[in-house]
Design an enzyme around this catalytic site. Structure first.
Site, PDB file in Angstrom:
ATOM      1  N   GLU A  33     -69.258  38.640 -16.509  1.00 27.89           N
ATOM      2  CA  GLU A  33     -68.785  37.737 -15.364  1.00 27.89           C
ATOM      3  C   GLU A  33     -69.950  37.207 -14.761  1.00 27.89           C
ATOM      4  O   GLU A  33     -70.277  37.228 -13.325  1.00 27.89           O
ATOM      5  CB  GLU A  33     -67.732  38.210 -14.127  1.00 27.89           C
ATOM      6  CG  GLU A  33     -66.562  38.748 -14.978  1.00 27.89           C
ATOM      7  CD  GLU A  33     -65.619  38.998 -13.915  1.00 27.89           C
ATOM      8  OE1 GLU A  33     -65.959  38.965 -12.673  1.00 27.89           O
ATOM      9  OE2 GLU A  33     -64.363  39.315 -14.090  1.00 27.89           O
ATOM     10  N   ARG A  55     -64.327  50.244 -23.027  1.00 24.54           N
ATOM     11  CA  ARG A  55     -65.343  49.326 -22.488  1.00 24.54           C
ATOM     12  C   ARG A  55     -65.759  50.001 -21.433  1.00 24.54           C
ATOM     13  O   ARG A  55     -65.141  49.984 -20.195  1.00 24.54           O
ATOM     14  CB  ARG A  55     -64.730  47.927 -22.230  1.00 24.54           C
ATOM     15  CG  ARG A  55     -65.582  46.966 -21.615  1.00 24.54           C
ATOM     16  CD  ARG A  55     -65.084  45.731 -21.371  1.00 24.54           C
ATOM     17  NE  ARG A  55     -66.063  44.699 -20.788  1.00 24.54           N
ATOM     18  CZ  ARG A  55     -66.046  44.188 -19.696  1.00 24.54           C
ATOM     19  NH1 ARG A  55     -65.119  44.217 -18.799  1.00 24.54           N
ATOM     20  NH2 ARG A  55     -67.181  43.444 -18.981  1.00 24.54           N
ATOM     21  N   TYR A  82     -57.256  37.331 -14.386  1.00 19.67           N
ATOM     22  CA  TYR A  82     -56.460  37.992 -13.307  1.00 19.67           C
ATOM     23  C   TYR A  82     -55.144  37.082 -12.739  1.00 19.67           C
ATOM     24  O   TYR A  82     -54.166  37.553 -12.604  1.00 19.67           O
ATOM     25  CB  TYR A  82     -57.387  38.732 -12.289  1.00 19.67           C
ATOM     26  CG  TYR A  82     -58.061  39.776 -12.743  1.00 19.67           C
ATOM     27  CD1 TYR A  82     -57.558  41.275 -12.610  1.00 19.67           C
ATOM     28  CD2 TYR A  82     -59.224  39.767 -13.413  1.00 19.67           C
ATOM     29  CE1 TYR A  82     -58.218  42.631 -13.181  1.00 19.67           C
ATOM     30  CE2 TYR A  82     -60.137  40.918 -13.607  1.00 19.67           C
ATOM     31  CZ  TYR A  82     -59.513  42.132 -13.461  1.00 19.67           C
ATOM     32  OH  TYR A  82     -60.540  43.158 -13.727  1.00 19.67           O
ATOM     33  N   HIS A 122     -73.191  45.174 -15.988  1.00 18.34           N
ATOM     34  CA  HIS A 122     -72.199  44.921 -15.217  1.00 18.34           C
ATOM     35  C   HIS A 122     -72.607  45.085 -13.517  1.00 18.34           C
ATOM     36  O   HIS A 122     -72.259  45.916 -12.926  1.00 18.34           O
ATOM     37  CB  HIS A 122     -71.115  45.875 -15.466  1.00 18.34           C
ATOM     38  CG  HIS A 122     -69.643  45.359 -14.836  1.00 18.34           C
ATOM     39  ND1 HIS A 122     -68.556  45.587 -15.842  1.00 18.34           N
ATOM     40  CD2 HIS A 122     -69.336  45.127 -13.750  1.00 18.34           C
ATOM     41  CE1 HIS A 122     -67.350  44.970 -14.863  1.00 18.34           C
ATOM     42  NE2 HIS A 122     -67.758  44.926 -13.912  1.00 18.34           N
ATOM     43  N   ASN A 136     -62.275  37.779 -19.048  1.00 18.46           N
ATOM     44  CA  ASN A 136     -61.463  38.543 -18.029  1.00 18.46           C
ATOM     45  C   ASN A 136     -60.460  37.555 -17.392  1.00 18.46           C
ATOM     46  O   ASN A 136     -60.784  36.555 -16.923  1.00 18.46           O
ATOM     47  CB  ASN A 136     -62.423  38.892 -16.688  1.00 18.46           C
ATOM     48  CG  ASN A 136     -63.502  40.090 -17.659  1.00 18.46           C
ATOM     49  OD1 ASN A 136     -63.084  40.448 -18.526  1.00 18.46           O
ATOM     50  ND2 ASN A 136     -64.299  40.502 -16.717  1.00 18.46           N
ATOM     51  N   GLU A 160     -60.931  42.235 -19.548  1.00 18.42           N
ATOM     52  CA  GLU A 160     -60.270  42.629 -18.458  1.00 18.42           C
ATOM     53  C   GLU A 160     -59.208  41.938 -18.211  1.00 18.42           C
ATOM     54  O   GLU A 160     -58.829  40.757 -18.258  1.00 18.42           O
ATOM     55  CB  GLU A 160     -61.119  42.649 -17.393  1.00 18.42           C
ATOM     56  CG  GLU A 160     -62.226  43.790 -16.825  1.00 18.42           C
ATOM     57  CD  GLU A 160     -63.033  43.465 -15.776  1.00 18.42           C
ATOM     58  OE1 GLU A 160     -62.635  42.970 -14.731  1.00 18.42           O
ATOM     59  OE2 GLU A 160     -64.469  43.709 -16.181  1.00 18.42           O
TER      60      GLU A 160
HETATM   61  C1  GBE Z   1     -63.448  42.004 -12.043  1.00 14.74           C
HETATM   62  O1  GBE Z   1     -63.603  40.479 -11.562  1.00 14.74           O
HETATM   63  C2  GBE Z   1     -64.598  42.636 -12.167  1.00 14.74           C
HETATM   64  O2  GBE Z   1     -65.366  42.302 -13.631  1.00 14.74           O
HETATM   65  C3  GBE Z   1     -64.548  44.067 -11.960  1.00 14.74           C
HETATM   66  O3  GBE Z   1     -65.845  44.711 -11.782  1.00 14.74           O
HETATM   67  C4  GBE Z   1     -63.608  44.394 -10.784  1.00 14.74           C
HETATM   68  O4  GBE Z   1     -63.334  45.670 -10.399  1.00 14.74           O
HETATM   69  C5  GBE Z   1     -62.391  43.533 -11.041  1.00 14.74           C
HETATM   70  O5  GBE Z   1     -62.591  42.419 -11.251  1.00 14.74           O
HETATM   71  C6  GBE Z   1     -61.213  43.767 -10.219  1.00 14.74           C
HETATM   72  O6  GBE Z   1     -61.486  43.310  -8.948  1.00 14.74           O
HETATM   73  O7  GBE Z   1     -62.694  37.410  -0.655  1.00 14.74           O
HETATM   74  O8  GBE Z   1     -61.469  39.177  -1.742  1.00 14.74           O
HETATM   75  O9  GBE Z   1     -60.886  36.705  -2.003  1.00 14.74           O
HETATM   76  C7  GBE Z   1     -62.472  37.415  -4.304  1.00 14.74           C
HETATM   77  C8  GBE Z   1     -62.706  39.628 -11.640  1.00 14.74           C
HETATM   78  C9  GBE Z   1     -63.746  38.082  -5.120  1.00 14.74           C
HETATM   79  C10 GBE Z   1     -63.019  38.423 -10.756  1.00 14.74           C
HETATM   80  C11 GBE Z   1     -62.390  38.839  -6.996  1.00 14.74           C
HETATM   81  C12 GBE Z   1     -64.259  37.657  -7.143  1.00 14.74           C
HETATM   82  C13 GBE Z   1     -62.161  38.816  -8.644  1.00 14.74           C
HETATM   83  C14 GBE Z   1     -64.187  37.463  -8.871  1.00 14.74           C
HETATM   84  C15 GBE Z   1     -63.168  37.663  -2.867  1.00 14.74           C
HETATM   85  N1  GBE Z   1     -63.076  37.822  -6.827  1.00 14.74           N
HETATM   86  N2  GBE Z   1     -63.301  38.459  -9.285  1.00 14.74           N
HETATM   87  S1  GBE Z   1     -61.950  37.871  -1.521  1.00 14.74           S
END
Ligand code: GBE
Length: 504
Positions: free
Chosen positions: A194, A104, A336, A149, A334, A403
């Site tokens: 996203e 992907r 996490y 993206h 996605n 993801e």
């Molecule tokens: C994904 O998003 C993205 O699609 C990908 O591009 C990215 O590399 C991957 O996450 C790993 O990060 O101030 O640090 O708390 C948090 C996952 C921001 C969803 C992080 C925004 C997770 C939404 C900000 N979040 N993201 S802070």
């Protein structure tokens, strides 16, 4: 409806029915269904580099990182990143070694259409992605391509970006160019990655383009992205039926768990799910083809109290509802981490904002294991709950995990990555085998370390480490590679004894 089927057939993500059955123990290992596939993911701005090479124009992330280095944790940018524009053959080799079935990746819009519009196609951009897909197919890997993206051409941002309704038409033009350019190759599609992230953080937070208008522009962005997605899907099915390919959208969902069992917390958690996930999933995957009712109600009410003559959340026409409803062959998910949700107390703030509209307060539990990303704690059961919620809420749609992954400190000893993947895959296995969720594949984020947006290079999600200081941006396998490739090759989760063999 019930026969067991591959989602990827003849090299294409051909989604025909449920992947079920065949879940089993083999040699004491817990196995996924036969046609369940494993892949890895990246995104153009995060790995390609070559930001101004061979006719590529400026994207909003080029502009943002160049003009505001202070907004990036390490003041760095994606000008060079992992240099995958020049090193994609090496990347494909890594994937072939891993034994995954698909890659992907995303296409950089300004690399393909320098003006943002379809009047001028940059042949070198097309050549690059054709060579990449060719190299993949030659290595028996399939291409799952994200059209967007986050790296919008700056020229389109200058017209208002996703807040401008015309963007939906421009996106369809761009999508058509891509589909035509790779018509003779094996490709399946994801329109957007996203929308919550790039609409909320881009138009009301810290991401590019850095607009500060939450409660307005984030909703306009979401509205036009949903329209763009629906229009692109209909165009694909109308103009390219012979390709018989799949098209979906990727939406992110952290699991929102009520902070306590109180009815207030439970209600707030459900409201959070509707605002953060339903915002984009409901118009496409629910029967209504519209925003979630609770979102409509809350934003309308807050807007009224703030004395706006109309709701800050736009309304879809009947025609728009019609083309958005059901406009996806699969739901890209996605996932996490997990959050604890309680209601935000007090009156509606006079200052409009998405978070105020949702009226929720979100935390994480101190004893959930931490990782190298401040926002990411390890809560595998949240994954299973999220999948079950999706199953219940949208009548068990076909889901592809686009993801899931974790960051670790620099270095090759990444037992925490192995532990994370193992625990999340066990939760996923339970969701499929025990709960009947229709999940057809799992994509690890990420193949290699990359530019993590506002976190710069400080967070490393790669199965392979990238040495950014070396001239060749040397990639080196982390310990977890052995583990993940066992899974990708056998479709089974190794036993703890097996894992212990190579971990030190
Ligand atoms: C994904 O998003 C993205 O699609 C990908 O591009 C990215 O590399 C991957 O996450 C790993 O990060 O101030 O640090 O708390 C948090 C996952 C921001 C969803 C992080 C925004 C997770 C939404 C900000 N979040 N993201 S802070």
């Amino acid at each position: 409806m019930n026969e067991s089927h591959s989602c990827f057939e003849e090299g294409k993500l051909k989604i025909v029915s449920r992947v079920q059955g065949g879940v089993a123990f083999r040699n004491g290992e817990l196995c996924f269904p036969k046609n369940f596939y494993f892949g890895v993911a990246t995104a153009s701005y995060q790995i390609e580099g070559a930001w101004n090479v061979s006719g590529k124009s400026e994207s909003i992330w080029d502009r943002y990182t160049h003009e505001h280095p202070e907004r990036i944790f390490d003041h760095k940018n994606g000008d060079v990143a992992a240099d995958s524009y020049h090193r994609f053959r090496e990347d494909v080799k890594l994937m072939a070694d891993l034994g995954v079935k698909y890659y992907r990746f995303s296409i950089s819009w300004p690399r393909v259409l320098p003006t943002g519009l379809a009047n001028e196609i940059n042949e070198d951009g097309i050549r690059y992605y054709r060579e990449l897909i060719n190299e993949l197919n030659r290595n028996k890997l399939m291409a799952l391509v994200t059209m967007y993206h986050w790296d919008l051409p700056q020229s389109l941002q200058d017209l208002g970006g996703w807040t401008n309704p015309i963007m939906a038409d421009y996106f369809v033009d761009y999508a058509r160019v891509l589909i035509k350019s790779f018509e003779d190759m094996r490709v399946d599609w994801i329109t957007f990655n996203e929308p919550l992230s790039f609409c909320q953080a881009g138009y009301g937070g810290m991401d590019a383009p850095g607009a500060n208008a939450s409660g307005f522009e984030d909703y306009l962005c979401g509205h036009n992205v949903l329209r763009a997605h629906g229009m692109a899907y209909r165009m694909y099915k109308r103009e390219f039926p012979h390709l018989n390919g799949a098209m979906g959208i990727t939406i992110d969902m952290g699991w929102q768990e009520p902070a306590t069992t109180s009815p207030e917390d439970q209600e707030a958690a459900e409201t959070a799910r509707q605002f953060y996930f339903g915002w984009f999933a409901n118009p496409i995957f629910s029967k209504t083809g519209d925003y979630p009712a609770v979102m409509r109600k809350r934003v309308d009410e807050a807007s009224r109290q703030q004395r706006y003559p109309r709701s800050r959340l736009p309304t879809f026409t009947a025609e728009e509802v019609e083309y958005m409803q059901g406009s996806a062959d699969f739901l890209g998910l996605n996932h996490y981490t997990t959050y604890l949700i309680s209601p935000k107390k007090g009156k509606i703030s006079p200052q409009p904002s998405f978070v105020e509209d949702a009226g929720i307060y979100s935390t994480q539990k101190e004893d959930w294991p931490k990782t190298n990303s401040t926002w990411l704690r390890v809560v595998p059961w949240g994954f299973r709950k999220a999948l079950n919620w999706i199953k219940r809420t949208y009548e068990n749609p076909i889901v592809l995990i686009t993801e899931n992954g974790v960051s670790t400190p620099p270095g090759l000893h990444d037992r925490r990555r192995t532990a994370y993947i193992l625990s999340y895959l066990r939760a996923l296995h339970a969701a499929i085998a025990l709960d009947g969720c229709r999940v057809v594949g799992y994509t690890y984020w990420s193949l290699i370390d990359n530019f993590e947006w506002t976190r710069g290079f400080s967070e490393r999600f790669g199965l392979y480490e990238v040495d950014y200081s070396s001239p060749n941006k040397t990639r080196t396998a982390r310990e977890s590679v052995k583990f993940f490739s066992h899974i990708a090759k056998t479709g089974c989760l190794p036993t703890l004894n097996w894992v212990a063999q190579f971990q030190n």
